[in-house]
Each structure stands twice: as C-alpha cells, then as structure tokens.
Design a protein around this motif. Structure first.
Motif, PDB file in Angstrom:
ATOM      1  N   ALA A   1       0.825  -1.210   0.000  1.00 54.65           N
ATOM      2  CA  ALA A   1       0.000   0.000   0.000  1.00 54.65           C
ATOM      3  C   ALA A   1       0.858   1.259   0.000  1.00 54.65           C
ATOM      4  N   GLY A   2       2.109   1.136   0.442  1.00 52.16           N
ATOM      5  CA  GLY A   2       2.980   2.294   0.564  1.00 52.16           C
ATOM      6  C   GLY A   2       3.196   2.662   2.014  1.00 52.16           C
ATOM      7  N   ARG A   3       4.242   3.408   2.300  1.00 46.51           N
ATOM      8  CA  ARG A   3       4.537   3.816   3.663  1.00 46.51           C
ATOM      9  C   ARG A   3       3.399   4.666   4.227  1.00 46.51           C
TER      10      ARG A   3
ATOM     11  N   ILE B   1      -5.453   5.173  -0.134  1.00 44.26           N
ATOM     12  CA  ILE B   1      -4.373   5.571  -1.027  1.00 44.26           C
ATOM     13  C   ILE B   1      -3.409   4.401  -1.199  1.00 44.26           C
ATOM     14  N   VAL B   2      -3.082   4.083  -2.445  1.00 50.01           N
ATOM     15  CA  VAL B   2      -2.088   3.062  -2.767  1.00 50.01           C
ATOM     16  C   VAL B   2      -0.978   3.724  -3.573  1.00 50.01           C
ATOM     17  N   ILE B   3       0.247   3.567  -3.126  1.00 48.41           N
ATOM     18  CA  ILE B   3       1.400   4.152  -3.804  1.00 48.41           C
ATOM     19  C   ILE B   3       1.763   3.295  -5.015  1.00 48.41           C
ATOM     20  N   CYS B   4       2.096   3.953  -6.104  1.00 43.34           N
ATOM     21  CA  CYS B   4       2.540   3.270  -7.315  1.00 43.34           C
ATOM     22  C   CYS B   4       3.715   4.053  -7.895  1.00 43.34           C
ATOM     23  N   SER B   5       4.216   3.633  -9.038  1.00 38.71           N
ATOM     24  CA  SER B   5       5.379   4.314  -9.608  1.00 38.71           C
ATOM     25  C   SER B   5       5.001   5.356 -10.656  1.00 38.71           C
ATOM     26  N   GLY B   6       3.720   5.563 -10.893  1.00 44.01           N
ATOM     27  CA  GLY B   6       3.282   6.543 -11.875  1.00 44.01           C
ATOM     28  C   GLY B   6       1.998   6.100 -12.543  1.00 44.01           C
TER      29      GLY B   6
ATOM     30  N   LEU C   1       8.070  17.384  -9.869  1.00 43.31           N
ATOM     31  CA  LEU C   1       9.442  17.202  -9.403  1.00 43.31           C
ATOM     32  C   LEU C   1      10.317  16.572 -10.485  1.00 43.31           C
ATOM     33  N   SER C   2      10.118  15.278 -10.727  1.00 40.47           N
ATOM     34  CA  SER C   2      10.928  14.585 -11.728  1.00 40.47           C
ATOM     35  C   SER C   2      10.349  13.207 -11.991  1.00 40.47           C
ATOM     36  N   PRO C   3      10.315  12.777 -13.271  1.00 41.13           N
ATOM     37  CA  PRO C   3       9.894  11.398 -13.560  1.00 41.13           C
ATOM     38  C   PRO C   3      10.886  10.373 -13.053  1.00 41.13           C
ATOM     39  N   ALA C   4      12.116  10.796 -12.749  1.00 44.56           N
ATOM     40  CA  ALA C   4      13.124   9.858 -12.267  1.00 44.56           C
ATOM     41  C   ALA C   4      12.797   9.313 -10.879  1.00 44.56           C
ATOM     42  N   LEU C   5      11.970  10.002 -10.125  1.00 43.44           N
ATOM     43  CA  LEU C   5      11.632   9.533  -8.774  1.00 43.44           C
ATOM     44  C   LEU C   5      10.727   8.313  -8.783  1.00 43.44           C
ATOM     45  N   ARG C   6       9.938   8.133  -9.855  1.00 39.53           N
ATOM     46  CA  ARG C   6       9.033   6.980  -9.973  1.00 39.53           C
ATOM     47  C   ARG C   6       8.102   6.878  -8.766  1.00 39.53           C
ATOM     48  N   LEU C   7       7.451   7.979  -8.440  1.00 40.66           N
ATOM     49  CA  LEU C   7       6.514   8.004  -7.321  1.00 40.66           C
ATOM     50  C   LEU C   7       5.170   8.549  -7.779  1.00 40.66           C
ATOM     51  N   GLY C   8       4.123   7.771  -7.549  1.00 41.20           N
ATOM     52  CA  GLY C   8       2.765   8.189  -7.859  1.00 41.20           C
ATOM     53  C   GLY C   8       1.807   7.598  -6.851  1.00 41.20           C
ATOM     54  N   TRP C   9       0.522   7.846  -7.060  1.00 40.39           N
ATOM     55  CA  TRP C   9      -0.479   7.363  -6.107  1.00 40.39           C
ATOM     56  C   TRP C   9      -1.819   7.176  -6.791  1.00 40.39           C
TER      57      TRP C   9
ATOM     58  N   GLU D   1       2.404  -9.016  -2.193  1.00 40.72           N
ATOM     59  CA  GLU D   1       2.613  -8.864  -0.759  1.00 40.72           C
ATOM     60  C   GLU D   1       3.696  -7.863  -0.409  1.00 40.72           C
ATOM     61  N   ARG D   2       4.605  -7.594  -1.348  1.00 38.82           N
ATOM     62  CA  ARG D   2       5.705  -6.690  -1.051  1.00 38.82           C
ATOM     63  C   ARG D   2       5.796  -5.583  -2.107  1.00 38.82           C
ATOM     64  N   GLU D   3       6.269  -4.428  -1.673  1.00 38.13           N
ATOM     65  CA  GLU D   3       6.473  -3.316  -2.592  1.00 38.13           C
ATOM     66  C   GLU D   3       7.656  -3.631  -3.505  1.00 38.13           C
ATOM     67  N   ALA D   4       7.381  -3.678  -4.807  1.00 34.27           N
ATOM     68  CA  ALA D   4       8.427  -4.023  -5.767  1.00 34.27           C
ATOM     69  C   ALA D   4       8.774  -2.874  -6.698  1.00 34.27           C
ATOM     70  N   TRP D   5       8.155  -1.697  -6.488  1.00 32.78           N
ATOM     71  CA  TRP D   5       8.319  -0.618  -7.451  1.00 32.78           C
ATOM     72  C   TRP D   5       8.901   0.650  -6.835  1.00 32.78           C
ATOM     73  N   ALA D   6       8.268   1.176  -5.795  1.00 33.85           N
ATOM     74  CA  ALA D   6       8.646   2.484  -5.254  1.00 33.85           C
ATOM     75  C   ALA D   6       9.564   2.309  -4.046  1.00 33.85           C
TER      76      ALA D   6
END
Length: 470
Positions: A154-156, A180-185, A314-322, A339-344
């Motif tokens: 789900a993200g931190r 809210i679920v964190i994703c990479s974009g 900020l930057s696409p290099a951060l790979r952070l989205g929601w 079960e585990r965060e594999a992206w962000a």
C-alpha cells in the motif's frame, strides 16, 4: 514544360531563371528547379524568394503549388521561412558546390536535435536538490526500524498520510490514508487496474498518449474515443462502457478543463451504470490564468479513481505516484500488486512524505509555477512577433501549448523543426486511431524541458520552423 523567367528584381535583387521540366507535375518541377538554383549558386544563402502570389503569377501556376513547394523545401532545409522576412535560401556553413560535387537529388543532412520542446518532462535543472537532500536526511534519521524491512504494497503510512492532507488541501480530494495506494506513476496504475481489477471497454478522450493506449491494448482492453470540443470530452456520448479515462483539470494535449456541467454529468453516468471514472491529474498544480480546478474525485469519492504523480512537479526519475481509490477497489488493487512493494523505494517514499509535510513541496510548486508561466509568456510573445498567424491554445495551465497550424502543414512543420534541431510532436501523434472528430493541424510544444539559459535559442529555432502566413 517551357522555361520560365521570374522578373522579380525588386524582390530578390535579380531575374531568376527557372526551368520547369521533368515528371511529377508542376509542384515537383518547381521543387527541382529551386533545388538546382541553390546548388548552382544562382540562389545564394540569404536570398529572399518572391511571395507565393507573385511567383505563381510569373510562372502561371496556382498559388498553392508555390506554397507547397516552399513548405517542402523548408522542411528539407533548403529554405527558411520567418514571419516578416519572407522565405529565404537557408544559410550554410559551406557552399553546396556544383552539381558534379553533390548528387543531383541529395538533400542536406539533418542535424541532431539541440532543443527539446517535447511535452511531458519538467526542467531537470530546477530539481530542488538541497531541499530534497534535507528531507532525505530527516527521513533517514527518523525512519522506524520497520521501514527497512519488506515494503508494504500500500505504501509507507507516512507518505499516505501526507498525501491525504496535501490532496485534500490543494486538489479538493476527499480521502483517508487507507484508500491511497502508492505506485510508480500513471502507467503503473493502469497496469494494476487492468485487467486484474477493471475490464474494458474503456472510454477515452480522442486525443491522449498513444503509450497509454498501447499499454491497455496489451492488456486486451479496447479503448473507445470520446469527441472533444472547447468544453472538454463530450461525456454525453458515453455508451455501454463501464469505465472512462479523463484528464479533467487540463485535457491532454489540447488544453482546457472539463466543463462543470460535464463533470457533474460524468459522475451521474458512473452512479447510474455502476461505472468508474479514472481521473488522470497529471499537472493539476500548474495553472496560470484561471482559478484552480479541483479534482472530479471530490464530487463522489466512490465513483472516481484519482491518479497523480510527481513526474511533472518534481521529476519522472523519482518513480513516485499514487491512486486514491473507491473503497471497493482497495483490496483488489493490493492483491494485484502483491505482498511486497516491488516498485517504489521506501526511502524515497519517506523523503517525499517529509518534503510534503515540511512545506518544501508547496514552495517548489509555487516557484516552478512562476517560472513556467514566464516560459509560456515568452513563447506567446515570440509567436506574436514572429508568427502572428499561428494561434496558440491550451495555455491557461500545464507545461505545454498547442500551436494551431494552417491545414495541411503539420507534417512539413515537424520535418522543418527537425532540420532546425528542434524535437517536438505533431498534434496527430496523440489522436486516437478510431477518432471521428475533425483533425486540425498543430504542434504540441513543451516549454518546461529546456534549461533557462537554453530556452531563448529553442524559441528562435522553433519560430524558424513554422510555416509562413499566406
């Protein structure tokens, strides 16, 4: 065809002898004759050519024939066209030489892109390194030991809490951290939603990113285009689809927000059909000449998946989205994610949480909003001076503008930009292949990417690539 003389001493300084002959009609013959005149030195670099109407009258051809020939030679780099100075022979570092030294039909070599005016990325030189480093240090020092274990899909919680506060305050989103679920974009969000959670067909706007359509097609999701007008997507055309993807704050790439009546109408459609709205809030922070447009999600959190990222801010290099999800989709999305965060990265999630909570994100967005507004104003001013016949649209918000071109000139303008060393996209690149609405010619010009010191040269090169007014 007979030889023709252009008696234009008052316009180009000397009579011009053009021999219109060979296959392919008068347009092709005129292009060949002009190329040959440049190669042989009869048209020296900087020589001004006659206006369309004058040359057409001298040669006994249609004005469009001359206009098309000039446009083709501008695209190939033989000529340049600038508002106020007419069409001229291009300047070259070295003379082309006699025909025996240059193959008859060999065009000049294109130069690589020196100016990046493609949409989609912010000014990398403006990344707030010092503030980000300060947040990173604080986040690292304050992180609980559990943060260094397997990541929560789900993200931190620190980031989800900070996002819930920020999105409510800045975008009018109604949510709590548990939704809210964190994703990479955005692309990652689509992969999580289709086909594991949602099914097609999916209604989309007639203009959008081809990459997103390709991603959906790879997931066996059929996309159905919705027509666009000055009020945004025509949501009244929605049919049996169970989901619709929209860019309501700033339609990509044509610009403009979704009209309030249509925002309400699409929410009513979702309620009536048990459907869902995917809201791509890709650059909602950047607006200039209008009041902020809140998220559609705020009208009904149970009918909208709100998707955002820091790629533009900020930057696409951060790979952070929601993703801000309706309650009924949270567990299903987490099941697809695993079960585990594999992206962000967990450390980057914690850093962004501090960046938001400390106010650094708000300060950075305000600073960049002013900078990008200045960039937009310089673009508009340059076009008003150099190409007043070009209409600029979609500029009240976002990081790009659309330049409306005369019919039939888009492809040649993109080619001309390439010869000028400018990387940009034609509007047709974003058109859905099944769209039935009219297809205007245009260029999508991103004004955020170049660094500040390189922007003036990029505008100069852009203006040199635009088709002249008739």
């Amino acid at each position: 065809m007979a030889e023709s003389w252009v008696n234009s001493a008052e316009r180009i300084g000397a009579d011009l002898h053009l021999e219109l002959s060979g296959p392919g009609g008068r347009r092709a013959a005129l292009i060949r004759a002009l190329r040959e005149a440049v190669r042989e030195g009869r048209l020296a670099p900087g020589t001004r050519l006659p206006p369309y109407r004058s040359l057409a009258a001298d040669l006994g051809v249609a004005r469009n024939t001359v206009a098309d020939a000039y446009a083709e030679l501008v695209a190939e780099g033989w000529l340049t066209a600038r508002q106020g100075s007419g069409t001229r022979v291009a300047e070259r570092a070295e003379p082309l030489g006699a025909p025996e030294r240059v193959p008859k039909e060999a065009p000049p070599r294109a130069r690589g892109p020196r100016h990046d005016l493609r949409q989609g990325t912010p000014d990398a030189s403006s990344f707030p390194r010092a503030a980000w480093l300060a947040s990173y240090r604080r986040a690292l020092q304050q992180a609980p030991n559990a943060a260094f274990g397997p990541g929560d899909p789900a993200g931190r919680p620190e980031l989800r809490e900070a996002l819930a506060e920020y999105l409510a305050r800045a975008r009018g989103v109604r949510t709590e951290p548990g939704r809210i679920v964190i994703c990479s974009g955005f692309a990652h969000a689509l992969r999580l939603l289709f086909p594991g959670v949602l099914r097609g067909p999916l209604a989309v706007e007639s203009y959008g990113l081809g990459f997103h359509r390709e991603l959906l097609a790879a997931a066996s999701v059929r996309t159905v285009p919705l027509p666009l007008d000055e009020d945004g997507a025509q949501v009244g055309e929605l049919g049996r689809e169970r989901a619709v993807l929209l860019t309501p704050a700033h339609q990509f790439p044509t610009g403009g927000p979704l009209h309030p009546e249509r925002r309400a109408a699409v929410v009513d459609w979702a309620r009536a059909r048990g459907g869902v709205i995917l809201e791509d809030d890709y650059d909602g922070e950047f607006r200039y000449d209008r009041k902020p447009v809140g998220a559609v999600q705020g009208l009904d959190p149970e009918q909208v998946v709100h998707i955002g990222s820091v790629s533009k801010s900020l930057s696409p290099a951060l790979r952070l989205g929601w993703m801000v999800l309706p309650r009924r989709y949270v567990d299903a999305v987490l099941a697809v994610k695993g079960e585990r965060e594999a992206w962000a990265s967990v450390l980057e999630q914690l850093t962004l949480a501090d960046f938001l909570a400390s106010g650094s994100y708000d300060r950075h967005v305000r600073r960049m909003r002013q900078r990008y507004r200045g960039r937009r104003d310089r673009l508009v001013a340059a076009l008003a001076e150099r190409a007043p016949h070009i209409e600029v649209t979609g500029i009240a918000a976002g990081l790009h503008a659309v330049l409306r071109l005369p019919p039939g000139t888009e492809r040649s303008a993109v080619k001309a930009a390439t010869w000028q060393g400018v990387a940009l996209d034609g509007l047709a690149e974003f058109r859905h292949p099944e769209a039935t609405m009219s297809a205007p010619d245009g260029l999508v010009v991103g004004y955020a990417t170049p660094s500040e010191h390189a922007y003036g040269a990029a505008l100069e090169a852009l203006c040199g690539a635009l088709p002249p007014g008739l």
